[in-house]
Design a protein around this motif. Structure first.
Motif, PDB file in Angstrom:
ATOM      1  N   ARG A  94       0.848  -1.200   0.000  1.00 24.26           N
ATOM      2  CA  ARG A  94       0.000   0.000   0.000  1.00 24.26           C
ATOM      3  C   ARG A  94       0.874   1.238   0.000  1.00 24.26           C
ATOM      4  N   ASP A 166      -2.332  -2.827  -3.757  1.00 24.48           N
ATOM      5  CA  ASP A 166      -3.328  -2.432  -2.756  1.00 24.48           C
ATOM      6  C   ASP A 166      -3.601  -0.953  -3.037  1.00 24.48           C
ATOM      7  N   GLY A 168      -3.187   2.634  -3.862  1.00 24.17           N
ATOM      8  CA  GLY A 168      -2.054   3.391  -4.408  1.00 24.17           C
ATOM      9  C   GLY A 168      -1.044   2.547  -5.168  1.00 24.17           C
ATOM     10  N   ARG A 205      -7.311 -10.954 -12.896  1.00 26.86           N
ATOM     11  CA  ARG A 205      -6.834 -10.468 -11.594  1.00 26.86           C
ATOM     12  C   ARG A 205      -7.349  -9.061 -11.313  1.00 26.86           C
ATOM     13  N   THR A 209     -11.155  -8.907  -7.148  1.00 28.85           N
ATOM     14  CA  THR A 209     -11.670  -8.566  -5.813  1.00 28.85           C
ATOM     15  C   THR A 209     -13.125  -8.099  -5.916  1.00 28.85           C
ATOM     16  N   SER A 238     -13.718   4.509  -5.724  1.00 31.14           N
ATOM     17  CA  SER A 238     -13.808   4.391  -7.184  1.00 31.14           C
ATOM     18  C   SER A 238     -12.460   3.911  -7.701  1.00 31.14           C
ATOM     19  N   GLY A 239     -11.842   3.042  -6.895  1.00 33.57           N
ATOM     20  CA  GLY A 239     -10.571   2.444  -7.295  1.00 33.57           C
ATOM     21  C   GLY A 239     -10.792   1.051  -7.840  1.00 33.57           C
ATOM     22  N   ASN A 240      -9.765   0.243  -7.765  1.00 32.74           N
ATOM     23  CA  ASN A 240      -9.824  -1.094  -8.361  1.00 32.74           C
ATOM     24  C   ASN A 240     -10.995  -1.922  -7.833  1.00 32.74           C
ATOM     25  N   VAL A 241     -11.128  -2.007  -6.528  1.00 31.10           N
ATOM     26  CA  VAL A 241     -12.165  -2.872  -5.962  1.00 31.10           C
ATOM     27  C   VAL A 241     -13.552  -2.317  -6.290  1.00 31.10           C
ATOM     28  N   SER A 262     -11.958  10.118  -2.131  1.00 35.29           N
ATOM     29  CA  SER A 262     -11.711  10.686  -0.806  1.00 35.29           C
ATOM     30  C   SER A 262     -12.143  12.150  -0.702  1.00 35.29           C
ATOM     31  N   LYS A 281     -11.121   7.751 -13.456  1.00 38.62           N
ATOM     32  CA  LYS A 281     -10.208   7.242 -12.418  1.00 38.62           C
ATOM     33  C   LYS A 281      -9.062   6.391 -12.985  1.00 38.62           C
ATOM     34  N   ARG A 287     -10.642  13.137 -10.546  1.00 40.86           N
ATOM     35  CA  ARG A 287     -11.487  13.134  -9.349  1.00 40.86           C
ATOM     36  C   ARG A 287     -12.930  12.786  -9.725  1.00 40.86           C
ATOM     37  N   ALA A 318     -13.539   1.395  -0.092  1.00 40.70           N
ATOM     38  CA  ALA A 318     -12.506   2.435  -0.148  1.00 40.70           C
ATOM     39  C   ALA A 318     -11.371   2.155   0.840  1.00 40.70           C
ATOM     40  N   ALA A 343     -13.454  -3.413   0.959  1.00 40.12           N
ATOM     41  CA  ALA A 343     -12.205  -2.922   1.551  1.00 40.12           C
ATOM     42  C   ALA A 343     -11.874  -3.755   2.794  1.00 40.12           C
ATOM     43  N   ASN A 344     -10.700  -3.515   3.374  1.00 41.04           N
ATOM     44  CA  ASN A 344     -10.309  -4.181   4.607  1.00 41.04           C
ATOM     45  C   ASN A 344     -10.749  -3.345   5.808  1.00 41.04           C
TER      46      ASN A 344
HETATM   47  P1  NDP Z   1      -7.370   2.006  -4.954  1.00 43.98           P
HETATM   48  O1  NDP Z   1      -6.213   2.827  -4.600  1.00 43.98           O
HETATM   49  O2  NDP Z   1      -7.504   1.470  -6.344  1.00 43.98           O
HETATM   50  O3  NDP Z   1      -8.729   2.776  -4.630  1.00 43.98           O
HETATM   51  C1  NDP Z   1      -9.024   3.266  -3.356  1.00 43.98           C
HETATM   52  C2  NDP Z   1     -10.270   4.110  -3.472  1.00 43.98           C
HETATM   53  O4  NDP Z   1     -10.685   4.476  -2.169  1.00 43.98           O
HETATM   54  C3  NDP Z   1     -10.049   5.404  -4.232  1.00 43.98           C
HETATM   55  O5  NDP Z   1     -11.236   5.743  -4.921  1.00 43.98           O
HETATM   56  C4  NDP Z   1      -9.764   6.383  -3.112  1.00 43.98           C
HETATM   57  O6  NDP Z   1     -10.049   7.734  -3.439  1.00 43.98           O
HETATM   58  C5  NDP Z   1     -10.711   5.898  -2.059  1.00 43.98           C
HETATM   59  N1  NDP Z   1     -10.254   6.313  -0.712  1.00 43.98           N
HETATM   60  C6  NDP Z   1      -9.041   6.142  -0.154  1.00 43.98           C
HETATM   61  N2  NDP Z   1      -9.000   6.666   1.064  1.00 43.98           N
HETATM   62  C7  NDP Z   1     -10.220   7.168   1.290  1.00 43.98           C
HETATM   63  C8  NDP Z   1     -10.827   7.843   2.363  1.00 43.98           C
HETATM   64  N3  NDP Z   1     -10.126   8.121   3.481  1.00 43.98           N
HETATM   65  N4  NDP Z   1     -12.122   8.194   2.252  1.00 43.98           N
HETATM   66  C9  NDP Z   1     -12.836   7.916   1.124  1.00 43.98           C
HETATM   67  N5  NDP Z   1     -12.305   7.299   0.067  1.00 43.98           N
HETATM   68  C10 NDP Z   1     -11.043   6.931   0.144  1.00 43.98           C
HETATM   69  O7  NDP Z   1      -7.385   0.783  -3.894  1.00 43.98           O
HETATM   70  P2  NDP Z   1      -8.117  -0.609  -3.984  1.00 43.98           P
HETATM   71  O8  NDP Z   1      -9.418  -0.466  -4.686  1.00 43.98           O
HETATM   72  O9  NDP Z   1      -7.153  -1.617  -4.475  1.00 43.98           O
HETATM   73  O10 NDP Z   1      -8.350  -0.941  -2.448  1.00 43.98           O
HETATM   74  C11 NDP Z   1      -9.495  -0.494  -1.729  1.00 43.98           C
HETATM   75  C12 NDP Z   1      -9.654  -1.307  -0.464  1.00 43.98           C
HETATM   76  O11 NDP Z   1      -9.793  -2.686  -0.792  1.00 43.98           O
HETATM   77  C13 NDP Z   1      -8.492  -1.247   0.518  1.00 43.98           C
HETATM   78  O12 NDP Z   1      -8.988  -1.375   1.836  1.00 43.98           O
HETATM   79  C14 NDP Z   1      -7.704  -2.494   0.173  1.00 43.98           C
HETATM   80  O13 NDP Z   1      -6.894  -2.928   1.240  1.00 43.98           O
HETATM   81  C15 NDP Z   1      -8.824  -3.458  -0.103  1.00 43.98           C
HETATM   82  N6  NDP Z   1      -8.490  -4.624  -0.909  1.00 43.98           N
HETATM   83  C16 NDP Z   1      -7.961  -4.486  -2.156  1.00 43.98           C
HETATM   84  C17 NDP Z   1      -7.689  -5.606  -2.908  1.00 43.98           C
HETATM   85  C18 NDP Z   1      -7.239  -5.506  -4.317  1.00 43.98           C
HETATM   86  O14 NDP Z   1      -7.171  -6.544  -4.990  1.00 43.98           O
HETATM   87  N7  NDP Z   1      -6.937  -4.325  -4.838  1.00 43.98           N
HETATM   88  C19 NDP Z   1      -7.882  -6.966  -2.369  1.00 43.98           C
HETATM   89  C20 NDP Z   1      -8.521  -6.981  -1.073  1.00 43.98           C
HETATM   90  C21 NDP Z   1      -8.777  -5.851  -0.381  1.00 43.98           C
HETATM   91  P3  NDP Z   1      -8.917   8.724  -4.020  1.00 43.98           P
HETATM   92  O15 NDP Z   1      -8.910   8.463  -5.488  1.00 43.98           O
HETATM   93  O16 NDP Z   1      -9.421  10.061  -3.630  1.00 43.98           O
HETATM   94  O17 NDP Z   1      -7.624   8.353  -3.347  1.00 43.98           O
END
Ligand code: NDP
Length: 444
Positions: A94, A166, A168, A205, A209, A238-241, A262, A281, A287, A318, A343-344
Motif C-alpha cells: 500500500r 493495494d 495506491g 486479476r 476482488t 472508485s478504485g480497483n475494488v 476521498s 479514475k 477526481r 474504499a 475494503a479491509n
Molecule cells: P485504490 O487505490 O484502487 O482505490 C481506493 C479508493 O478508495 C479510491 O477511490 C480512493 O479515493 C478511495 N479512498 C481512499 N481513502 C479514502 C478515504 N479516506 N475516504 C474515502 N475514500 C477513500 O485501492 P483498492 O481499490 O485496491 O483498495 C481499496 C480497499 O480494498 C483497501 O482497503 C484495500 O486494502 C482493499 N483490498 C484491495 C484488494 C485488491 O485486490 N486491490 C484486495 C482486497 C482488499 P482517491 O482516489 O481520492 O484516493
C-alpha cells in the motif's frame, strides 16, 4: 470472553497502545474466538495465541529518491511477514500517506485469516510506504518504486514472500517494482502478482476482488431468500475494488446509484455510468467530482457521507473505518438489507454490531474481498506451470472459490455462533486452519 483470549488481548493493548488499527483488528478477531479456545485447551499450553498475534518478521527501511525538481526525498517503507504457517507470505503493498506499522500489522493479520479462507496454500503478509503517488509524475513513481525494491528484493521471492497491489499500488507501480526486482535478482519466477498480462499476469486479476465480492454477496443473499436483481447499491471508493464490484453488480441485475473518492461522492439515480468512472479514475487519474460533466447526469457532493444515500446493498470498497456507527444508523433507517466489505475493515466494530443487531446481513472483508488474493494465488500457479489460463477459466475458478468460502463461513457460523453470524464464521474458519498448522509445526 475466554480468560486466555482476554489475557492475550490485554497484553496486546498494553504493548501496542499506539497501534490503534492493529488493536481494533485484533479485538474484532479475538473477540469471536472464545469458543475455539474453550474447546482447545491445548492451544494455550502451546502458547499458540501469543505466537499467532506477533508477526514472524517486520522489515522497516528508508526509501530515498529524487523528485523531478532534483530534490532528494525520503519515505519510510515496511514489509510485515505475519504468518507462514500455511504457505509463503502473501499480501499487497500500500502506498498512502497514512501508512504506518500499526496499519500494516492490522492488514497483515486480516490477510493471514483471509488467505486461509481461500483454501489455497498462502500465508499472510502486507507491506507499503507512506509515499503518496497522487500528483507524482510517472518518472517520480518509477524512481520511488526502484529505490524501494533496492532493499525489498532481499526479503521476497516466489517461495518466500509474494507482494501484490493495494491502495495506491496498481499496474503501474507493480510493473516498476517487478522490473527492478527482476533486474536485481536475475530471475523470472513471478515474485509479484497483479503483473501485466504481457509479463506473467493472470487474466481476471484486475476484476477479481470486485467480482469475487459480488459472487459472495450473491451466495449470501440467495441463502437468505433475497436476490441481487433489482437492488439499489451504493459502492464507496472508485478504485480497483469499487469499479469491478460495481461492474459485476450491474451484470447481475442490480442498480449502482452512488460511488465516491476521498473528496466526495456522486449519486446518479439513472444508474452510475461506469465507462465515465473508468475514464476519470483509471485513464485520467482524476477526481469523481468531474463525473456529472463526463456522464451528463448525476449529482456530486463534496465531503459528506455516501452512506446517507438510501440503498438495499452497501459495499464499502474504499478504506478502513470509512463506515461508522452514525453511517450504519442511516443505512438501517433507509432499509439496507445487506452490507459486504470490499475494503479491509471499512466498518467500525460498533457499526458492525449495529448491523448484526438490526438483522442486516453482514459479510466481513476477510471473506468478502478474498477474491483478489485467490486469483493472485492462481497467478502464482500459472507462473509455476508456465501457463496462462483464459479469462473464463479464471473467473469460473474465482466464482467457485467465493461460493466455497461462503459455504464454509456459513457452516462455521451455524456450528459456533448463529447461522447468520458470518463475521464469527469467517474468523473461526480462517483461524482454525492456521492454528492446526501451527500446532503441527511445533513452537516456531
Ligand atoms: P485504490 O487505490 O484502487 O482505490 C481506493 C479508493 O478508495 C479510491 O477511490 C480512493 O479515493 C478511495 N479512498 C481512499 N481513502 C479514502 C478515504 N479516506 N475516504 C474515502 N475514500 C477513500 O485501492 P483498492 O481499490 O485496491 O483498495 C481499496 C480497499 O480494498 C483497501 O482497503 C484495500 O486494502 C482493499 N483490498 C484491495 C484488494 C485488491 O485486490 N486491490 C484486495 C482486497 C482488499 P482517491 O482516489 O481520492 O484516493
Amino acid at each position: 470472553m475466554n480468560a486466555y483470549v482476554q489475557r492475550v488481548l490485554d497484553e496486546l493493548n498494553q504493548r501496542y497502545a499506539h497501534e490503534k488499527e492493529f488493536l481494533q483488528a485484533a479485538q474484532e478477531m479475538l473477540g469471536t474466538l472464545s469458543s475455539v479456545f474453550d474447546q482447545h485447551p491445548e492451544y494455550e499450553q502451546a502458547g499458540l495465541l501469543e505466537r499467532f498475534v506477533e508477526p514472524e518478521r517486520v522489515i522497516l527501511f528508508r526509501v530515498p529518491w529524487v523528485d523531478d525538481a532534483g530534490r532528494p526525498q525520503v519515505n519510510r517503507a515496511y514489509r510485515v511477514q505475519f504468518s507462514s504457517a500455511i504457505g509463503p507470505y502473501k499480501g499487497g503493498m500500500r502506498f498512502h500517506p497514512s501508512v504506518n506499522l500499526g496499519i500494516l500489522k492490522f492488514l497483515a493479520l486480516e490477510q493471514t485469516l483471509k488467505n486461509s479462507l481461500t483454501g489455497l496454500p498462502i500465508g499472510g503478509g502486507k507491506g507499503g510506504s507512506d509515499f503518496n503517488p497522487r500528483g507524482k509524475s510517472d518518472q517520480e513513481v518509477m524512481r520511488f518504486c526502484q529505490s524501494l525494491m533496492n532493499e525489498l528484493y532481499r526479503h521476497i521471492g516466489a517461495d518466500v514472500d509474494i507482494p501484490a497491489g493495494d491502495i495506491g499500488v496498481g499496474a503501474r507501480e507493480v510493473g516498476y517494482m517487478y522490473g527492478q526486482y527482476k533486474r536485481l535478482k536475475g530471475e523470472y519466477t513471478g515474485t509479484f502478482t497483479g503483473k501485466g498480462l504481457t509479463y506473467g499476469g493472470s487474466k481476471g486479476r484486475t476484476q477479481a476482488t470486485g467480482y469475487g465480492l459480488l459472487y459472495l454477496v450473491d451466495a449470501m443473499l440467495k441463502a437468505n431468500d433475497l436476490k441481487l436483481e433489482g437492488m439499489g447499491v451504493v459502492v464507496s471508493g472508485s478504485g480497483n475494488v469499487a469499479i469491478y464490484a460495481a461492474e459485476k453488480a450491474m451484470q447481475l441485475g442490480a442498480k449502482v446509484i452512488a460511488m465516491s473518492d476521498s473528496d466526495g461522492f456522486v449519486v446518479d439515480e439513472n444508474g452510475i455510468n461506469l465507462d465515465a468512472v473508468k475514464q476519470i479514475k483509471l485513464v485520467e487519474r482524476g477526481r469523481i467530482a468531474s463525473y456529472p460533466e463526463y456522464a451528463k447526469s448525476g449529482k456530486y457532493t463534496a465531503g459528506g457521507s455516501i452512506w446517507s444515500v438510501p440503498c438495499q446493498l452497501a459495499l464499502p470498497c474504499a478504506t478502513q473505518n470509512e463506515l461508522t456507527l452514525e453511517d450504519a444508523k442511516m443505512l438501517v433507517q433507509n432499509g439496507v438489507k445487506a452490507v459486504a466489505e470490499g475494503a479491509n475493515m471499512p466498518t467500525t466494530l460498533e457499526a458492525t454490531h449495529f448491523f448484526q443487531e438490526n438483522g442486516v446481513l453482514f459479510a466481513s472483508g476477510k471473506a468478502a474481498n478474498a477474491g483478489g488474493v485467490s486469483v493472485s494465488a492462481l497467478e502464482m500457479s500459472q507462473n509455476s506451470q508456465r501457463l496462462s489460463w483464459d479469462f473464463d477459466e479464471v473467473d469460473q475458478r474465482l466464482k467457485t472459490i467465493m461460493e466455497d468460502i461462503f459455504a464454509n463461513i456459513a457452516q462455521t457460523a451455524a456450528k459456533y455462533a448463529t447461522p447468520t453470524d458470518y463475521v464469527t464464521g469467517a474468523n473461526i474458519a480462517g483461524f482454525l486452519k492456521v492454528a492446526e498448522a501451527m500446532m503441527a509445526q511445533g513452537v516456531v
